[in-house]
Design a protein around this motif. Structure first.
Motif, PDB file in Angstrom:
ATOM      1  N   PRO A  28       0.937  -2.300  11.683  1.00 57.22           N
ATOM      2  CA  PRO A  28      -0.437  -2.062  11.655  1.00 57.22           C
ATOM      3  C   PRO A  28      -1.406  -2.035  10.327  1.00 57.22           C
ATOM      4  CG  PRO A  28       0.992   0.062  11.768  1.00 57.22           C
ATOM      5  CD  PRO A  28       1.797  -1.319  11.843  1.00 57.22           C
ATOM      6  N   VAL A  29      -0.646  -1.976   9.056  1.00 56.49           N
ATOM      7  CA  VAL A  29      -1.089  -1.681   7.933  1.00 56.49           C
ATOM      8  C   VAL A  29      -1.804  -2.992   7.616  1.00 56.49           C
ATOM      9  CG1 VAL A  29      -0.637  -1.443   5.327  1.00 56.49           C
ATOM     10  CG2 VAL A  29       0.647  -0.106   6.958  1.00 56.49           C
ATOM     11  N   ILE A  31      -3.358  -5.206   9.431  1.00 54.80           N
ATOM     12  CA  ILE A  31      -4.385  -5.385  10.709  1.00 54.80           C
ATOM     13  C   ILE A  31      -5.438  -4.288  10.276  1.00 54.80           C
ATOM     14  CG2 ILE A  31      -4.822  -4.978  12.939  1.00 54.80           C
ATOM     15  CD1 ILE A  31      -1.724  -6.168  13.481  1.00 54.80           C
ATOM     16  N   ARG A  32      -4.957  -3.029   9.887  1.00 50.71           N
ATOM     17  CA  ARG A  32      -6.101  -2.044   9.466  1.00 50.71           C
ATOM     18  C   ARG A  32      -6.792  -2.398   8.367  1.00 50.71           C
ATOM     19  NH1 ARG A  32      -8.640   1.923  11.925  1.00 50.71           N
ATOM     20  NH2 ARG A  32      -9.794   3.181  10.529  1.00 50.71           N
ATOM     21  N   HIS A  35      -9.482  -4.929   9.690  1.00 49.01           N
ATOM     22  CA  HIS A  35     -10.537  -4.154  10.033  1.00 49.01           C
ATOM     23  C   HIS A  35     -11.165  -3.616   9.393  1.00 49.01           C
ATOM     24  CE1 HIS A  35     -12.076  -0.279  12.267  1.00 49.01           C
ATOM     25  NE2 HIS A  35     -12.179  -1.250  13.181  1.00 49.01           N
ATOM     26  N   ASP A  36     -10.835  -2.702   8.230  1.00 48.90           N
ATOM     27  CA  ASP A  36     -11.755  -2.074   7.134  1.00 48.90           C
ATOM     28  C   ASP A  36     -12.448  -2.976   6.498  1.00 48.90           C
ATOM     29  OD1 ASP A  36     -10.351   0.301   8.127  1.00 48.90           O
ATOM     30  OD2 ASP A  36      -9.065   0.667   6.552  1.00 48.90           O
ATOM     31  N   ASP A  40     -15.338  -3.034  10.135  1.00 50.24           N
ATOM     32  CA  ASP A  40     -15.832  -1.564   9.997  1.00 50.24           C
ATOM     33  C   ASP A  40     -17.222  -1.384   9.391  1.00 50.24           C
ATOM     34  OD1 ASP A  40     -15.153   1.212  10.361  1.00 50.24           O
ATOM     35  OD2 ASP A  40     -14.842   1.473   8.394  1.00 50.24           O
TER      36      ASP A  40
END
Length: 68
Positions: A28-29, A31-32, A35-36, A40
């Motif tokens: 998830p790191v 991918i996050r 996203h950020d 976002d």
């Protein structure tokens, strides 16, 4: 399995052997981080629009800046 190897090379999937089985889990790191960085920045306007819509629906009139 070529697509999983590509995702593993990109760091998006973690592969682990367990006996005869090979388990694949999302990492998830990264991918996050994507996203950020990309998604976002587009959600801020929607969140504020929903926050402005709430008092309008509850009271029937828009909230003035002094009421915030």
């Amino acid at each position: 399995m070529k697509h999983l190897r590509g995702l593993a090379d990109a760091g998006l999937v973690v592969t682990r052997k367990q006996g005869r089985r090979t388990l694949h889990h999302l990492n998830p790191v990264p991918i996050r981080l994507v996203h950020d960085r990309w998604i976002d920045k587009y959600t801020g306007g929607r969140v504020s629009a929903l926050a402005d819509l709430k008092p309008l629906l509850e009271t029937g009139r828009p909230m003035r800046p002094a009421e915030a």
